[in-house]
Motif scaffolding. Structure first.
Motif, mmCIF file in Angstrom:
data_model
loop_
_atom_site.group_PDB
_atom_site.id
_atom_site.type_symbol
_atom_site.label_atom_id
_atom_site.label_comp_id
_atom_site.label_asym_id
_atom_site.label_seq_id
_atom_site.Cartn_x
_atom_site.Cartn_y
_atom_site.Cartn_z
ATOM 1 N N LEU C 249 0.702 -1.151 0.037
ATOM 2 C CA LEU C 249 0.054 0.063 0.022
ATOM 3 C C LEU C 249 0.692 1.308 0.005
ATOM 4 N N PRO C 250 0.468 2.271 -0.717
ATOM 5 C CA PRO C 250 1.162 3.522 -0.648
ATOM 6 C C PRO C 250 0.878 4.304 0.693
ATOM 7 N N ILE C 251 1.220 3.693 1.829
ATOM 8 C CA ILE C 251 0.971 4.631 2.886
ATOM 9 C C ILE C 251 2.195 4.092 3.965
ATOM 10 N N PRO C 252 2.475 4.962 4.939
ATOM 11 C CA PRO C 252 3.708 4.420 5.577
ATOM 12 C C PRO C 252 3.469 3.137 6.521
ATOM 13 N N ARG C 253 2.402 3.128 7.208
ATOM 14 C CA ARG C 253 2.280 1.783 8.206
ATOM 15 C C ARG C 253 0.634 1.639 8.246
ATOM 16 N N GLY C 254 0.419 0.169 8.628
ATOM 17 C CA GLY C 254 -0.761 -0.314 8.919
ATOM 18 C C GLY C 254 -1.191 -1.263 7.958
ATOM 19 N N ILE C 255 -1.731 -2.485 8.344
ATOM 20 C CA ILE C 255 -2.140 -3.475 7.404
ATOM 21 C C ILE C 255 -3.533 -3.445 7.651
ATOM 22 N N LEU C 256 -4.212 -4.074 6.480
ATOM 23 C CA LEU C 256 -5.645 -4.373 6.330
ATOM 24 C C LEU C 256 -5.808 -5.513 5.565
ATOM 25 N N SER C 257 -6.365 -6.573 6.231
ATOM 26 C CA SER C 257 -6.518 -7.911 5.815
ATOM 27 C C SER C 257 -8.115 -7.997 5.536
ATOM 28 N N THR C 258 -8.537 -8.275 4.214
ATOM 29 C CA THR C 258 -9.842 -8.799 3.988
ATOM 30 C C THR C 258 -9.907 -10.315 3.823
#
Lengths: 353, 353, 353, 353
Positions: C249-258
């Motif tokens: 993802l184009p963000i520094p931090r964080g995860i999202l699992s679908t």
């Protein structure tokens, strides 16, 4: 016997309000009583869970115990509120602050309502009550809430006008040099300032649309931004002595001001660094960088620090100063809590580390 | 009989090289023959599909017919190359340009190798061949490739030194006013410039890491950026008359320069706008904005335009100028093609609309 | 008499190491002694200020008292270190963990070195010491450091293998349902997971270059990501029963699992929500969202929470589960501190709120 | 004698409308006459410069000659319009399309108004005229505007319903495999799709606010997104055979769909690649990637391509397909122009390269 100071926050729906809620909820000196969160009576029919607005505040058991309650003076009295934070639009702060003082409360106002002593500087706000007896009287009581400059007055103030975010970054960068009388004002000061999008507020608009802000940079408010008056008053400048140009950065939060000054006489970098270190020796929330090292937005974002660095030209006359802070913390909610700390004699960085 | 001009590009692996490849592949005047794409012989053992480097260039049938071929003078001769673009590091351009001229080629160099006439200004590059007879001779032949300023000389040049991206934004914004002699140079000029990350090149580094660039802003190269010399030479300025401060923006591409000048005498906004419009009347790649309207990065990004707007202070003396362009187009590959157009007498915006 | 637990961190230069330093420095139970920060002896000739690496850690008086010191077992012994955190590459953890246990230390390893019991699952790491007597023995002692699943074993472990960031998000989302035996494994589980760029590490590379990551999305490691083995072991799954696809993802931090599952029998949303709430009743770092409300990355980023929500299809058989966490906190340094808390009988969320 | 086709665009204020304007203005077959740009009569009192809305369209002489004119059927007739593009909300398209057909125009509608044949699938739109004689009749005339599937019908259509952006990415990725009957529908298809913010429209809202979209990822419309009906109709699927989950990406434009299918029988990667290449042999706007190479958003953004790649599990049964496109081009305006090309027998990629 009353143990813990009782705080209340009016206007917790915006970005600064949310940060303020977070800071107060975990403030070591306020653990005995939860802050009171208030919304306008018209918009807040009954107490609603604050986490509906800000899921960030949820705890793990899904508790929705924090409530947003409809504002009333009766409620403030019943809960024994001591200090009222206003995270409201400036028009609303013009109404609420005088009444709050009447009710015996101390007020910390995050808006631009009470920051400016000079009517000319205030004119950009077009206050409806401008010049009224109440407004004049309340303005007299108001203290500009920058502890690094006005610690003593803040301690006893009934109304603290929390500074503007841009203004904080520029004033803290220039005050030590200006206090020495070193700056050649005839050559003019330039502050080229850049802010993240949270500075533009939470109301959706063309300006805050992702498609406008992302992958972009734009200048705005050239020769007319509201924070200019704060620079003039706090730095003893005339309008023709400073140009302040804000820009909208494609980042959520953070301010960087690049400031250009000329000195009357050539200086050494060591003199300048010493001047800053001396001025901020007892100011825990300002970090002075070594000469030639410049702060970046990422160092101070999500902290209450204002970071200041500079680079002196080989001629010793021209100097580029870079000042960074988080517009929602040192530029708003964090500075408000810092003012609270000063008002109650606590450690100035209490709850802000 | 030879119909189509044959171009070659050395150094197509970087961002400017890719843009140049795109522009040349679709240039109306070059449809008769594909450009020759070259890599260093050491790194390019044999012809490899260009699309392995740049999947952006794939067409729908998966064709990998565009090749990156190992550089040699023999190959250039065999293919009948007329014009060689150098999208190479400046050290390499210092070597290749003289040899290319020897081989009878015309050269458009995108690096900083041949932009500066003054040895003092060149010193920041620390060229190994500085002062050699060849270097002195080639520099004499070199023309600064800004068509808006040097159209006539570019037409007949054997070596065009394509300007720096920052320098293009600042020079185009200041030249019309400076040519009039309006600027009060004693008060100094400030250019606070901001660039997207592609300006820092394709080689991965701490500076170009997403975690450093994203959600951040930083100033760099204060009082020492390589493009400063171009400002001095093209605008006839002394080092103490201008401060140029670049910043790294968290966006892929685009430059915005906020430029602060003072005038010797008070001006009307209409005079300034007229000055710009007159100066750029025959320059299709500069867009002058109406007084008080300022360009934003998003307007010119992915175009070859340089957009210029300004805001005059009520005193008529101080002026904020904003100049925007795409650092890979008008700041690099696009301006290179614009120079090609001038060199061959084509419409200056051919292949750039 | 010894009062405060003495911690040491090996490998504080990366993103997880910096977060770990921050957490330990402010951990209430560790205020009596500063953590020891260590670098490889080869790379760390002598003690250097940690703030040279991480200006974020500067305090206002410019203090550079935090030091990065060269690693040696003697130093660990002299300082009385009790617990050693390894924020090192997995090869290094394979070497250091056995030796640390020999020296009587308890170890919390943030790498993938000791997470997997099954040799087949470990094979993707290509450990040099695979199958050696020491490695087999140490692996037997290793406990998978997910307190929500293995609280009891962690309490007494000498070696805690801190889970992978992606694995944490998927395992916590699936374990409660899988423990009930509700999932129809014949239909297969899909986890479409997305992570911010800090998950790709601090070493500059083509992948972490701003120009690659920004304004982009890409899948990688399809059918072959190292975290897959953790899913298989902790969820008792066969390789053909789950597909795990990570994206950058184009963000520094964080995860999202679908995550997509089918149930053997139709369920009610209330049953599912109750299953999650029951499973995580005593787990302070998991937030279960009400049925139909889905977490977003921004809710859990910069916290140690794993947020879990779900949406059940009208047929009651197909369910979409969304799980979010901060890859550097609950996915790395935060979970490591959570494990420390469990190991010493402290409140599990101590220093993590 | 009429030489050039006359086009008109209703609704040029949104993102897709702007892209459409750009494409039509430079379309080689339309150089003889400028497109007519129309706004709602109520909102567009008189002709206004289009560049006031979209400064991106400015040319260098500041020309504001492109006008936005108030819509009226009389104006369309007077200008001799042949084709009307509707870049309008779907309710407006339901009104305008029947009337346009009445007036003898051919219509390309970018909204969801006329895409769905099945009343059940249409029900999510809650059309006011659902079931009316006119609506039924017009729907019968409507052709689903995906040239790769319906080239023949589009050629003669009076009404082309331009597909949804998400739907385009999923249908093009699945149709070749589904047409072969290879997919095991009993195991279900999952499409985990991610879109940039322009897909959410230009109207400022909480969802499109920079502070919500940036540094975030969120799923929405689970089990209920409007594009699902297009998947069912174009791929002959039952609702229980597919799950489609859209997510909002923190980027301006681009869609990536990660699609999970199982095959009835084990396949070779070469078979799958051959299937795609055969199916799209004459489709210039689809790029099939070699087996195991996956497209990324950045490859197709700002192009009219749909890029398709896949990765087959070692068991030959489970397959991950990745499909990328630009939601404003192949997902909207570009596909509309592609349809125009088909309708008039031009090269399908005319004006789109």
């Amino acid at each position: 016997m009353k143990k813990t100071l009782q705080t209340a926050v009016m206007g917790v729906t915006g970005y600064a309000g949310l940060e303020l809620a977070r800071l107060l909820l975990r403030h070591p000196k306020l653990q005995g009583s939860s802050p009171l969160f208030l919304g306008r009576a018209e918009a807040t029919a009954h107490a609603t869970p604050l986490t509906d607005l800000h899921p960030h505040l949820l705890d793990n058991n899904g508790s929705r115990s924090l409530k947003l309650e409809p504002f009333s003076w009766g409620l403030l009295r019943d809960r024994g509120v001591d200090v009222l934070f206003l995270a409201t639009p400036h028009e609303q702060s013009r109404e609420l602050a005088p009444a709050a003082i009447e009710h015996g409360l101390r007020v910390i106002d995050l808006s631009g309502a009470w920051r400016l002593d000079d009517a000319q500087n205030r004119s950009v706000y077009k206050f409806e009550d401008e010049g009224s007896a109440t407004a004049v009287s309340v303005q007299t009581k108001s203290v500009y809430g920058m502890p690094e400059l006005h610690r003593g007055e803040i301690k006893d103030a009934v109304l603290v006008a929390n500074p503007g975010c841009f203004a904080t970054s520029v004033i803290l960068a220039l005050k030590p040099l200006q206090a020495q009388g070193w700056i050649d004002l005839d050559r003019g000061i330039v502050s080229d300032s850049k802010s993240g999008v949270s500075g533009a507020g939470k109301t959706p608009s063309a300006k805050t649309h992702f498609m406008h802000a992302a992958d972009n940079l734009s200048a705005y408010g050239v020769f007319g931004h509201r924070h200019t008056g704060e620079l003039l008053e706090q730095l003893d400048l005339l309008p023709e002595q400073v140009i302040f140009t804000p820009h909208l950065l494609p980042i959520p939060r953070g301010i960087l001001s690049t400031i250009y000054v000329s000195f009357k006489d050539a200086k050494q970098a060591t003199e300048i660094e010493a001047c800053y270190r001396e001025f901020y020796r007892d100011s825990p929330m300002v970090r002075v960088f070594p000469s030639g090292q410049l702060p970046q937005i990422q160092y101070s974002v999500r902290t209450n620090y204002c970071d200041i660095g500079f680079h002196l030209a080989p001629d010793g006359r021209r100097c580029v100063i870079v000042s960074c802070l988080d517009n929602l913390l040192k530029g708003a909610a964090g500075q408000a809590v810092q003012n609270l700390n000063v008002m109650y004699g606590w450690n100035e960085s209490e709850g802000l580390a």
